[in-house]
Each structure stands twice: as C-alpha cells, then as structure tokens.
Design an enzyme around this catalytic site. Structure first.
Site, PDB file in Angstrom:
ATOM      1  N   PRO A 255      -4.688  -0.500  -0.918  1.00 12.32           N
ATOM      2  CA  PRO A 255      -5.316   0.810  -0.714  1.00 12.32           C
ATOM      3  C   PRO A 255      -6.574   0.806   0.153  1.00 12.32           C
ATOM      4  CG  PRO A 255      -5.934  -0.041  -2.842  1.00 12.32           C
ATOM      5  CD  PRO A 255      -4.986  -1.046  -2.263  1.00 12.32           C
ATOM      6  N   GLY A 257      -9.402  -1.553  -0.027  1.00 12.20           N
ATOM      7  CA  GLY A 257     -10.646  -2.153  -0.500  1.00 12.20           C
ATOM      8  C   GLY A 257     -11.108  -3.296   0.384  1.00 12.20           C
ATOM      9  N   CYS A 372      -2.697 -11.712  -5.538  1.00  9.83           N
ATOM     10  CA  CYS A 372      -3.330 -11.508  -6.851  1.00  9.83           C
ATOM     11  C   CYS A 372      -2.389 -12.066  -7.914  1.00  9.83           C
ATOM     12  CB  CYS A 372      -3.673 -10.045  -7.097  1.00  9.83           C
ATOM     13  SG  CYS A 372      -2.288  -8.890  -6.954  1.00  9.83           S
TER      14      CYS A 372
END
Length: 425
Positions: A255, A257, A372
């Site tokens: 998104p 960041g 992640c």
C-alpha cells in the site's frame, strides 16, 4: 477510527462476528474484506471480537468440541460458539450478559440452536478450568497454530520457535515513522509527550506508542509528518543504500509504506509498481498525504516487458508476495487461511519474479529482496537458489541483529521480516 456513538446490541455484534469467523475458517475468505462489507456501526467491536477469536481459534474450537455431544454440522452456529466463548474468556465480569446475548444471536441464526448455545456456554462456565487444562495437552491447541506451522518453525528455528509463536499471538505494537523532512524522531517524541501520548524511540525514525491511538490524534499525520509503519518494515529504505539522483523501482509497492519511506530518505526518481490498480491507488493516496511524487505503474513484476522502458534502475526493492507468516499478530486470519502447499505456491511466484526484476537492475546496482515471511523456503533458500543460477549476483552482509542472516522473527518491537541485499557485479 473511534467507535460510533450508536453501538448495536451485543447479540448483533456476536452474530456479525460469527459470520466473519465462519467466512475465514470455513470458506477461506480474507477477514479484512469480510469486515469491510459489514455496517460501519459497531465494526470496530466486531473486528476486536474476530481478532481475539482467531488468535485463540484452536483453543476455542477445542473447548467447543469438548462441550458438544456430536460434531456440529452448521458451521455458522459453530462459529458463534467460538466467538461467544472468546467473549466469556475476555469478559469474565459480564458472563451472564454474554450468555444471554449469544442465545439471542443463535435464535436469529438458527432457532433450533438457542438451547444448544445456552447449554454449551453454561457448561463451559461450570467447567472452564478443567476443560482448558485438558484441551491444551494438544500442541496445536496450546500454541493456537496449525500443527504444520509449528513443525516448520521448530525445524527452522530450534532455539527461537516458541518465542516466535508466542509473539505472533500478541497484540501488535503501534509504531510510527517520523518523516525526516519534517524534523527528528526525538523532536516528535517530545510533541507526543506534551500531548499526553507515551512512546519510546526504537529506531532512527521509529517511535513505538505505549498504547495505540487513532491517527487523527497524531499531530501532523494528515500533512505527512508521521506514518504508521512497523519498525521491521522501516529497515527496507535504509538497507537499499539510497543516494540522491538514483533511479529506483519499488516493485509490489502497495500500500505504499516503503514507497513513502524511500522518498523521505533520498531525492530519487522512483517508479512504484503494483499489479492491482485499486491497490496502486492506495500508494497514490499515501504519497499525496506525504506530499511526495513517484511514477505509478500497473503491471506484473514478473513480466517487465509489459511496463519497463528499458532504462536500468540503480536500486530495486523487491517486496515480493509471500505467506505473510511474519505478520499474523496483525492479521490472525492468516494462520487459518494458509495451507502447507501455499508456501510452495508463493515460492514459485518469487522464483519467477526475482530473475525478472534482476534484468531491470543496472550493473553495480543493488536489489533488496524482502518478505514478511518467517518460512525459510520463501527467504534465504529462495535467495540461495537465485545465486546458484546467477553468476553476476552476490549477497551483501547486512548490519544489525538477525536471527539468521537477514531474518527477523516477531518480537515486542517488530513483526517478522526477511531481507537480502543483492549486488549486480
């Protein structure tokens, strides 16, 4: 966002939470998407119930099943029992209310389930301690993870698997990234304290709040002074070794960041790529709030010929699709959505994407491979396989404290991430 003034009755909230948990566990749907389709009124409470229910789903389901004479065929009633048991455990001061409201929720779902729900919940209250002690003998129930997940971590991290599992079941901290264009983290920390918001500095521009607050309460959030970003995610931009004037690609940018952090770190010509136009719009919104500019491109990172102009990039952030196993405390549905063969599926995507992006990197440039995930198949094993096939690539050492080279496991300060910095010879 604060909860609306007009809070629906608990029976409605339990019913909505049951629908959401049922959608995740029995239908394989993403929790955030399910919640987004629900009414705004009471959504924050429903989300809290769902998060708590999914964090402890193995335990709650085991308690439910131990209290039933026969397995429930109705998955929605089964999910209602899970969320009701969660509320009984979370609100020991309101057990009478929870039972009554759960019975009314059952009546609205399946009238025949009214007596069953009442009996199961009241039996639980009478036997709670003994039942809990009995069901946690099973390892997957004790840790609240699928057994295959536990087994993989035990093999990969024989000294750290228990801490990683425990951290993944906790509430995630709220961490801010201070925009260095607007001042230092220390200066913003003082502003927070003046406003009565307690925080500690955990990185060069990272501040961890003692208690989460609504972003509307953060001074300068709307104008881009700070962003909400996990401390582990904040490592990406510094690891890229950015310098003014470089041509940079942020692949799989949404998104946004890390996109914003790159542009806060250096004055670079940045292309933000994502395969989903709707998600790319979120990158645009984030950059607008930060008052930063990038070229946005919609395309598949594994197929550069469809979006690349042929001019090599000096730096590439390859934040590739993965199992997201390192961020389960923020997305507890992931534990129950993932299947063992999903890891091989993600690894295949990564194996296609990494060499494709490598073509776009200038000689002497650097590519930061990031996930992640905490599963080695998606991380160092993926990098090792790539290095075996590419003589012009070398992996650079990373400064900092890592469980294995480049690997962070979730702890009290950050989520689980993996980073590998590759140089093109």
């Amino acid at each position: 966002m604060s909860e609306p003034i007009h809070q629906p009755p608990l029976r409605q909230l339990l019913k909505r939470a049951a629908y959401a948990v049922d959608a995740v566990v029995h239908k394989g749907q993403n929790l955030n998407r399910v919640l987004a389709q629900q009414p705004v009124e009471g959504r924050a409470t429903v989300q809290d119930i769902c998060y708590g229910s999914l964090r402890e789903y193995a335990l709650l389901a085991a308690l439910r099943d131990a209290l039933l004479s026969n397995p429930l065929k109705d998955s929605l009633v089964a999910a209602l029992l899970v969320v009701a048991l969660r509320q009984l455990r979370a609100r020991p001061d309101a057990t009478h209310t929870v039972v009554n409201e759960a019975v009314e929720a059952a009546a609205a779902i399946q009238p025949w389930a009214r007596g069953l729900v009442n009996g199961v919940l009241r039996n639980y209250l009478r036997q709670a301690d003994a039942l809990s002690a009995a069901v946690i003998r099973k390892e997957s129930v004790r840790w609240n993870y699928p057994q295959w997940w536990i087994d993989k971590l035990r093999i990969a991290y024989p000294e750290h698997w228990q801490a990683a599992l425990a951290a993944g079941n906790q509430h995630a901290p709220m961490t801010l990234r201070v925009n260095q264009h607007h001042g230092s983290a220390a200066a913003y920390l003082e502003l927070l304290r003046d406003a009565g918001v307690e925080a500690t500095q955990t990185g060069a521009f990272a501040l961890q709040l003692t208690q989460p607050v609504a972003v509307a309460q953060l001074l300068g959030f709307a104008s881009g002074r700070v962003s909400v970003q996990d401390a582990g995610a904040q490592l990406a931009a510094p690891l890229l070794d950015l310098h003014d004037g470089q041509r940079v690609l942020d692949a799989c940018a949404a998104p946004g960041g890390k996109t914003g952090h790159i542009l806060e770190t250096a004055d670079v010509a940045l292309t933000a790529l994502d395969s989903d136009m709707a998600r790319l719009e979120r990158v645009r919104e984030n950059l607008d709030r930060l008052q930063l500019k990038a070229t946005l491109a919609c395309g598949d990172a594994a197929q550069p010929d469809t979006w690349w102009d042929g001019q090599p990039f000096d730096r590439i952030l390859a934040d590739v699709p993965c199992s997201a196993s390192g961020v389960v405390r923020r997305h507890p549905d992931i534990k129950w959505l993932r299947r063992p063969d999903d890891i091989a599926h993600f690894a295949a995507q990564q194996a296609a994407m990494l060499p494709a992006l490598w073509r776009c990197l200038a000689h002497g440039g650097k590519l930061l491979y990031a996930t992640c995930s905490i599963f080695p198949e998606e991380n160092q094993r993926q990098v090792d396989a790539f290095l075996d096939r590419h003589d012009d690539a070398s992996q650079l050492d990373l400064e900092g404290e890592w469980i294995n080279p480049g690997q962070l496991l979730p702890d009290e300060q950050h989520d689980g991430f993996f980073y590998a910095l590759l140089a093109k010879n």
